[in-house]
Design an enzyme around this catalytic site. Structure first.
Site, PDB file in Angstrom:
ATOM      1  N   TYR A  56       0.839  -1.193   0.000  1.00 53.01           N
ATOM      2  CA  TYR A  56       0.000   0.000   0.000  1.00 53.01           C
ATOM      3  C   TYR A  56       0.881   1.252   0.000  1.00 53.01           C
ATOM      4  O   TYR A  56       1.555   1.559   0.993  1.00 53.01           O
ATOM      5  CB  TYR A  56      -0.928   0.043   1.213  1.00 53.01           C
ATOM      6  CG  TYR A  56      -1.910  -1.102   1.313  1.00 53.01           C
ATOM      7  CD1 TYR A  56      -2.224  -1.897   0.215  1.00 53.01           C
ATOM      8  CD2 TYR A  56      -2.535  -1.395   2.520  1.00 53.01           C
ATOM      9  CE1 TYR A  56      -3.129  -2.940   0.321  1.00 53.01           C
ATOM     10  CE2 TYR A  56      -3.450  -2.441   2.629  1.00 53.01           C
ATOM     11  CZ  TYR A  56      -3.734  -3.215   1.524  1.00 53.01           C
ATOM     12  OH  TYR A  56      -4.633  -4.253   1.631  1.00 53.01           O
ATOM     13  N   HIS A 128      -0.531 -12.118   1.685  1.00 53.77           N
ATOM     14  CA  HIS A 128      -1.504 -11.258   1.007  1.00 53.77           C
ATOM     15  C   HIS A 128      -2.139 -11.943  -0.203  1.00 53.77           C
ATOM     16  O   HIS A 128      -3.343 -11.853  -0.412  1.00 53.77           O
ATOM     17  CB  HIS A 128      -0.799  -9.968   0.567  1.00 53.77           C
ATOM     18  CG  HIS A 128      -1.706  -8.815   0.324  1.00 53.77           C
ATOM     19  ND1 HIS A 128      -1.244  -7.535   0.141  1.00 53.77           N
ATOM     20  CD2 HIS A 128      -3.054  -8.728   0.229  1.00 53.77           C
ATOM     21  CE1 HIS A 128      -2.256  -6.713  -0.050  1.00 53.77           C
ATOM     22  NE2 HIS A 128      -3.370  -7.413  -0.012  1.00 53.77           N
ATOM     23  N   SER A 207     -13.172  -4.420   2.319  1.00 52.26           N
ATOM     24  CA  SER A 207     -14.156  -3.787   1.429  1.00 52.26           C
ATOM     25  C   SER A 207     -15.591  -4.169   1.800  1.00 52.26           C
ATOM     26  O   SER A 207     -16.395  -4.521   0.930  1.00 52.26           O
ATOM     27  CB  SER A 207     -13.873  -4.142  -0.038  1.00 52.26           C
ATOM     28  OG  SER A 207     -12.656  -3.594  -0.470  1.00 52.26           O
ATOM     29  N   PRO A 208     -15.957  -4.099   3.077  1.00 53.67           N
ATOM     30  CA  PRO A 208     -17.323  -4.480   3.473  1.00 53.67           C
ATOM     31  C   PRO A 208     -18.382  -3.507   2.982  1.00 53.67           C
ATOM     32  O   PRO A 208     -19.579  -3.804   3.064  1.00 53.67           O
ATOM     33  CB  PRO A 208     -17.249  -4.499   5.001  1.00 53.67           C
ATOM     34  CG  PRO A 208     -16.190  -3.491   5.318  1.00 53.67           C
ATOM     35  CD  PRO A 208     -15.155  -3.654   4.240  1.00 53.67           C
ATOM     36  N   LEU A 209     -17.949  -2.352   2.466  1.00 53.30           N
ATOM     37  CA  LEU A 209     -18.885  -1.382   1.901  1.00 53.30           C
ATOM     38  C   LEU A 209     -18.746  -1.303   0.379  1.00 53.30           C
ATOM     39  O   LEU A 209     -19.145  -0.315  -0.244  1.00 53.30           O
ATOM     40  CB  LEU A 209     -18.669  -0.002   2.531  1.00 53.30           C
ATOM     41  CG  LEU A 209     -18.868   0.047   4.047  1.00 53.30           C
ATOM     42  CD1 LEU A 209     -18.560   1.432   4.593  1.00 53.30           C
ATOM     43  CD2 LEU A 209     -20.289  -0.370   4.423  1.00 53.30           C
ATOM     44  N   GLY A 210     -18.185  -2.357  -0.218  1.00 58.33           N
ATOM     45  CA  GLY A 210     -18.081  -2.400  -1.671  1.00 58.33           C
ATOM     46  C   GLY A 210     -17.279  -1.257  -2.245  1.00 58.33           C
ATOM     47  O   GLY A 210     -17.668  -0.654  -3.252  1.00 58.33           O
ATOM     48  N   ARG A 211     -16.145  -0.941  -1.605  1.00 63.02           N
ATOM     49  CA  ARG A 211     -15.298   0.176  -2.036  1.00 63.02           C
ATOM     50  C   ARG A 211     -16.107   1.478  -2.108  1.00 63.02           C
ATOM     51  O   ARG A 211     -15.949   2.287  -3.014  1.00 63.02           O
ATOM     52  CB  ARG A 211     -14.628  -0.137  -3.380  1.00 63.02           C
ATOM     53  CG  ARG A 211     -13.733  -1.368  -3.304  1.00 63.02           C
ATOM     54  CD  ARG A 211     -13.108  -1.746  -4.633  1.00 63.02           C
ATOM     55  NE  ARG A 211     -12.220  -2.881  -4.423  1.00 63.02           N
ATOM     56  CZ  ARG A 211     -12.628  -4.162  -4.392  1.00 63.02           C
ATOM     57  NH1 ARG A 211     -13.910  -4.448  -4.583  1.00 63.02           N
ATOM     58  NH2 ARG A 211     -11.771  -5.148  -4.163  1.00 63.02           N
ATOM     59  N   GLY A 216     -23.863   4.592  -1.415  1.00 62.08           N
ATOM     60  CA  GLY A 216     -24.727   5.464  -2.197  1.00 62.08           C
ATOM     61  C   GLY A 216     -24.195   6.867  -2.352  1.00 62.08           C
ATOM     62  O   GLY A 216     -24.893   7.749  -2.860  1.00 62.08           O
TER      63      GLY A 216
END
Length: 332
Positions: A56, A128, A207-211, A216
């Protein structure tokens, strides 16, 4: 803040962690001062699990976390669970990569991460991505030696198959399995989540919020040129339009309950699985505070089932990575 165990390692983490990748790369402009303030606020809120990787920002992210830990001295080091990873090798300025799982590289990568983090041990050290040319027994054997040497407290794997997890766990205890998991990335539900529960391995969901797509709040047309989502298959063309319709249904569900999309998406995961630790990434304190509040939200079984139906995996359009990003990911 509620807590969850990282396998049989003895490590106890906050139920919600913080993914730090976006503080250094992939999501447009970054600012170290903002990142350090967000990290400090996370710790105030009880978030003790911070997730990084040597790739990263080509080491920048680990150096940033090292600065954060150093600012708080020994007391902060005792509070924070530092998770980082090895295995993805990239050239600066390029997304393309190759995978290195050789024991010699593992030892070299660990020493480099320790230097950048400015610590004498890493709490949770992941492979990884997986190079199938190197037997997983050799990979885990080398990682286990780092634990025995006191350089690492616990080890984990990322994006491997159930078979690989079982083979690895038979060699050395795996504390955590990390893979992408969210309402629109449900692959772990086909076997990995059950296997982790059976083996006593924590599942760390990145990514639990879909990136951020699930929130929204993402205007794909306004993403920065250096934001990798501009080339992510789920964010472009017809796939983007189809997925936006799914998010609209999530927005309606959340609004009916006086919640945000992100709060619902995280609460869905936390209510559904007692051994899952989501690590949503953010650089903004307001989003962090909203995410943390999801830990105390209770969803009923019927609400969870409704969300499952809204995000039927067959309704999600597009692959979760471009081809280069799929390198080293095992299916099954």
């Amino acid at each position: 803040m509620k807590h969850r165990k990282l396998g049989a390692s003895g490590l106890v983490t906050s139920a919600l962690g913080l993914g730090c990748m976006g503080m250094s790369e992939f999501y447009g402009h970054t600012d170290d001062a903002d990142a350090l303030r967000t990290l400090a606020r996370a710790l105030e809120l009880g978030v003790t699990h911070v997730d990084s990787a040597d790739t990263y920002g080509h080491g920048h992210n680990e150096t940033l976390l090292g600065r954060f830990v150093a600012q708080g001295g020994a007391a902060r080091r005792q509070q924070v669970i530092l998770a980082t990873k090895f295995g993805i090798v990239r050239v600066a300025g390029q997304y393309e990569r190759h995978i290195d799982n050789s024991p010699a590289y593992i030892r070299e990568a660990c020493e480099a991460s320790l230097r950048r983090l400015g610590v004498d041990h890493i709490d949770l050290y992941y492979c990884h991505r997986r190079d199938p040319a190197v037997p997983i027994e050799e990979v885990v054997g080398a990682m286990g030696e780092l634990v025995q040497a006191g350089k690492v407290r616990a080890i984990g794997l990322s994006e491997v198959s159930v078979e690989t997890l079982r083979r690895a766990h038979a060699v050395f205890p795996i504390a955590a399995m990390q893979s992408e998991y969210s309402l629109w990335s449900r692959e772990p539900e086909t076997g990995m989540l059950a296997a982790c529960a059976e083996l006593g391995v924590a599942f760390v969901a990145y990514s639990p919020l879909g990136r951020a797509f699930l929130t929204g709040t993402v205007d794909v047309g306004q993403l920065a040129d250096n934001d990798f989502r501009k080339n992510n298959p789920r964010f472009v063309g017809e796939a983007q339009a189809a997925n936006q319709r799914l998010v609209a249904s999530l927005t309606a569900f959340a609004a009916d309950r006086g919640l945000s999309n992100s709060q619902v998406a995280l609460a869905w995961m936390l209510n559904k699985h007692a051994h899952v630790v989501p690590i949503p990434g953010t650089r903004r304190i307001a989003y962090l505070e909203s995410n943390v509040s999801s830990v105390d939200i209770v969803l009923t079984p019927s609400e969870i089932e409704q969300l499952d139906r809204l995000f039927d995996p067959l309704a999600v359009a597009g692959a979760r990575y471009p081809d280069a990003g799929l390198l080293g990911i095992e299916a099954g």
